[in-house]
Design an enzyme around this catalytic site. Structure first.
Site, PDB file in Angstrom:
ATOM      1  N   ASP A   1       0.851  -1.188   0.000  1.00 22.25           N
ATOM      2  CA  ASP A   1       0.000   0.000   0.000  1.00 22.25           C
ATOM      3  C   ASP A   1       0.888   1.240   0.000  1.00 22.25           C
ATOM      4  O   ASP A   1       1.601   1.494   0.966  1.00 22.25           O
ATOM      5  CB  ASP A   1      -0.906  -0.043   1.241  1.00 22.25           C
ATOM      6  CG  ASP A   1      -1.656   1.251   1.483  1.00 22.25           C
ATOM      7  OD1 ASP A   1      -1.819   2.040   0.527  1.00 22.25           O
ATOM      8  OD2 ASP A   1      -2.088   1.469   2.637  1.00 22.25           O
TER       9      ASP A   1
ATOM     10  N   ASP B   1      -4.071   4.051   2.457  1.00 25.58           N
ATOM     11  CA  ASP B   1      -5.503   3.862   2.669  1.00 25.58           C
ATOM     12  C   ASP B   1      -5.858   2.447   3.113  1.00 25.58           C
ATOM     13  O   ASP B   1      -7.031   2.117   3.264  1.00 25.58           O
ATOM     14  CB  ASP B   1      -6.295   4.223   1.406  1.00 25.58           C
ATOM     15  CG  ASP B   1      -5.987   3.305   0.214  1.00 25.58           C
ATOM     16  OD1 ASP B   1      -5.094   2.435   0.337  1.00 25.58           O
ATOM     17  OD2 ASP B   1      -6.638   3.466  -0.837  1.00 25.58           O
TER      18      ASP B   1
ATOM     19  N   ASP C   1      -1.802  -1.097  -3.939  1.00 23.61           N
ATOM     20  CA  ASP C   1      -1.974  -0.327  -5.164  1.00 23.61           C
ATOM     21  C   ASP C   1      -0.778  -0.535  -6.087  1.00 23.61           C
ATOM     22  O   ASP C   1       0.211  -1.183  -5.720  1.00 23.61           O
ATOM     23  CB  ASP C   1      -2.172   1.157  -4.855  1.00 23.61           C
ATOM     24  CG  ASP C   1      -1.173   1.704  -3.833  1.00 23.61           C
ATOM     25  OD1 ASP C   1       0.023   1.376  -3.955  1.00 23.61           O
ATOM     26  OD2 ASP C   1      -1.587   2.434  -2.916  1.00 23.61           O
TER      27      ASP C   1
ATOM     28  N   ASP D   1      -9.309 -15.460 -16.620  1.00 21.67           N
ATOM     29  CA  ASP D   1     -10.226 -15.877 -15.571  1.00 21.67           C
ATOM     30  C   ASP D   1     -11.352 -16.732 -16.151  1.00 21.67           C
ATOM     31  O   ASP D   1     -11.893 -16.431 -17.215  1.00 21.67           O
ATOM     32  CB  ASP D   1     -10.806 -14.614 -14.909  1.00 21.67           C
ATOM     33  CG  ASP D   1     -11.654 -14.913 -13.693  1.00 21.67           C
ATOM     34  OD1 ASP D   1     -11.125 -15.488 -12.729  1.00 21.67           O
ATOM     35  OD2 ASP D   1     -12.851 -14.557 -13.704  1.00 21.67           O
TER      36      ASP D   1
ATOM     37  N   GLU E   1      -7.112 -20.180 -16.523  1.00 24.28           N
ATOM     38  CA  GLU E   1      -7.719 -20.712 -15.309  1.00 24.28           C
ATOM     39  C   GLU E   1      -8.894 -21.571 -15.772  1.00 24.28           C
ATOM     40  O   GLU E   1     -10.012 -21.102 -15.927  1.00 24.28           O
ATOM     41  CB  GLU E   1      -8.224 -19.600 -14.384  1.00 24.28           C
ATOM     42  CG  GLU E   1      -8.770 -20.159 -13.077  1.00 24.28           C
ATOM     43  CD  GLU E   1      -9.883 -19.333 -12.454  1.00 24.28           C
ATOM     44  OE1 GLU E   1     -10.086 -19.460 -11.234  1.00 24.28           O
ATOM     45  OE2 GLU E   1     -10.572 -18.586 -13.175  1.00 24.28           O
TER      46      GLU E   1
END
Length: 530
Positions: A26, A30, A34, A207, A277
């Protein structure tokens, strides 16, 4: 031919590190990971010894399923940064010799996607609705779902809209499935591929790769009289049996999609790649995704799903290599990811589970083909029991099953209390970290030569020196039902899954997953010999 032969594409032998973006690093404080946070930690991944990174979705999204509900495939969600941050991450990774793979979610969009908003605003039978799977319901007034399919996340796979029609969502109701028989859908995703390829990404993890095309009739799933309809895929326990009826998964036409994508990637230099996947019913079905004109790789989930058993491991190795030989493809091994319980926990947890996880990883890294690591496994992290009131997985919200939050807790970097250097803040991150992780941080383990992090570095270094120069041929040895043993050219690998120590064969020990006693290999330990 050795796996590191320069005539082979990079991905055929790469070790790829999965970054779960929300939980890696991070930068802005927050409590959520990221892209700039990842960029700042790239030297750690280079020093670990991996070849590539796979980033989970960071696109514009309402985050109902933590980014797997995409509202805009060609932009970065402000939660994670900007397109400029993505460009900087790709450039910085390449500067360190690391490849970048991004996650592609083509089975469904977010319900916030412009296409789905237009579909809801349009009438039944409109071109806007034809991009998704809208159908009339059953019953005198259409009050029943169009078929008996169930969502992977629990409950019916259909949701009714105010005008009476229903739309299909094999996952959350905020993730409407696209109709891949509509040419507009294929054109959209060719554009998405080219957008990210033009920005320099090296590959895509796809995915739900087996789910894009459904049986055209959308008929009921056939189940036994005493069974409930099932989603056909269970990310916690594996796929269904070979006889399960699955009209929603693994349809023959899905392979046409990947042949088109293969042609798109061929337009770009640098051996761009895809990994599927694909939760298929057996390794023979999995192998169909990696035929020479389709995808580059497909995760070998049979390896991930095998219990702690030398016999089970040997069976997976044998059948995987046999089935992939039919299509001249290399295997892709994986033990953990963001959708399953971490393998240290699956193998029993505690010191025994971690020891077994290290041993299984060492055996995996000796096998031909590529391997994927999930962030935090190099620290020996186990699943975390996240308090019920703090769980965020949509599967938990729909079923009450603690499925995935426990493997997604942000990883610890330094310090003696949360957030353990995850970010500049002082409180808990988006999922709470345990109070006893101080000895598991990267900083602590870098000072311990016997740590799991030190072991991973040694194992990856040994792979570069020994495994990649070995032949692709694997010979399984008969060492008893509790011992997995195989050779790859001059390399011998032994894993002891039994209760008693076993004598090591001849050869010099290259690397071991735990401490050896002379020439004895203790239980829950693996070693390479050369």
């Amino acid at each position: 031919m050795a796996l590191n032969d320069p005539r082979q594409p990079w991905w055929r032998h790469a070790v790829t590190y999965q970054v779960y973006v929300r939980s890696f690093a991070d930068n802005d404080g927050d409590g959520v990971g990221d892209l700039p946070g990842i960029t700042s930690r790239l030297p750690y991944l280079r020093d670990l010894g991996v070849d590539a990174l796979w980033l989970t979705p960071f696109y514009t999204s309402p985050q109902h399923d933590h980014g797997y509900d995409v509202a805009d495939y060609e932009d970065v969600d402000p939660l994670f940064g900007t397109l400029a941050d993505a460009d900087e991450l790709i450039s910085s990774a390449h500067g360190l010799g690391l490849k970048i793979m991004v996650d592609l979610v083509p089975n469904h969009t977010s319900s916030d996607h412009a296409w789905f908003r237009a579909a809801l605003a349009a009438a039944p039978g409109s071109p806007e609705r034809a991009r998704y799977l809208f159908r009339d319901g059953k019953g005198p007034h259409g009050e029943e779902p169009p078929n008996n399919w169930r969502s992977v996340f629990g409950g019916p796979a259909w949701t009714r809209v105010p005008d009476g029609q229903w739309y299909l969502h094999l996952f959350d109701d905020t993730q409407p499935d696209l109709d891949w028989r509509n040419p507009e859908v294929g054109d959209l995703f060719e554009g998405v591929l080219r957008f990210w390829l033009d920005r320099g990404v090296d590959g895509f993890r796809v995915d739900v790769a087996m789910g894009l095309v459904k049986e055209e009739s959308l008929r009921d799933q056939v189940v036994a009289l005493d069974e409930e309809p099932a989603s056909g895929v269970d990310f916690t326990a594996g796929t269904g049996g070979a006889s399960r009826d699955e009209p929603m998964w693994d349809q023959p036409e899905v392979h046409d999609v990947y042949r088109r994508w293969h042609r798109v990637l061929a337009d770009y230099p640098g051996d761009r790649m895809t990994v599927a996947e694909a939760w298929t019913q057996d390794s023979e079905a999995m192998a169909r995704y990696v035929r020479s004109d389709e995808m580059s790789q497909a995760f070998n989930f049979s390896w991930l799903l095998a219990p702690w058993s030398a016999t089970a491991f040997a069976h997976v190795i044998r059948t995987t290599l046999e089935d992939l030989a039919e299509v001249d493809a290399a295997p892709t091994w994986v033990l953990s990811n963001h959708d399953v319980v971490r393998h240290a926990t699956r193998y029993g947890g505690g010191p025994v589970g971690v020891a077994r996880a290290r041993a299984a990883t060492l055996a995996m890294l000796a096998l031909p083909g590529s391997a994927y690591l999930y962030q935090g496994e190099e620290l020996g992290l186990e699943n975390v029991d996240v308090p019920e009131e703090l769980r965020q997985d949509p599967a938990w919200k729909r079923t009450g099953t603690d499925w995935r939050d426990g493997c997604r807790v942000p990883i610890p970097w330094s310090g003696d209390r949360p957030p353990y250097g995850f970010g500049p803040g002082t409180g808990q991150p988006w999922l709470p970290q345990p109070a006893d992780w101080a000895q598991l941080t990267v900083a602590a383990q870098e000072q311990d030569p016997d740590s799991t992090l030190a072991f991973y570095k040694a194992a990856l270094a040994a792979r570069r020196k020994h495994a990649l120069d070995a032949t692709e041929e694997v010979e399984l040895l008969d060492a008893g039902r509790d011992v997995l043993a195989f050779t790859r050219g001059p390399l011998t690998v032994v894993l002891n899954a039994g209760a008693d120590a076993v004598e090591l064969p001849a050869g010099q020990v290259v690397v071991a997953s735990g401490e050896l006693t002379g020439r004895l290999l203790p239980p829950d330990t693996a070693a390479w010999l050369a």
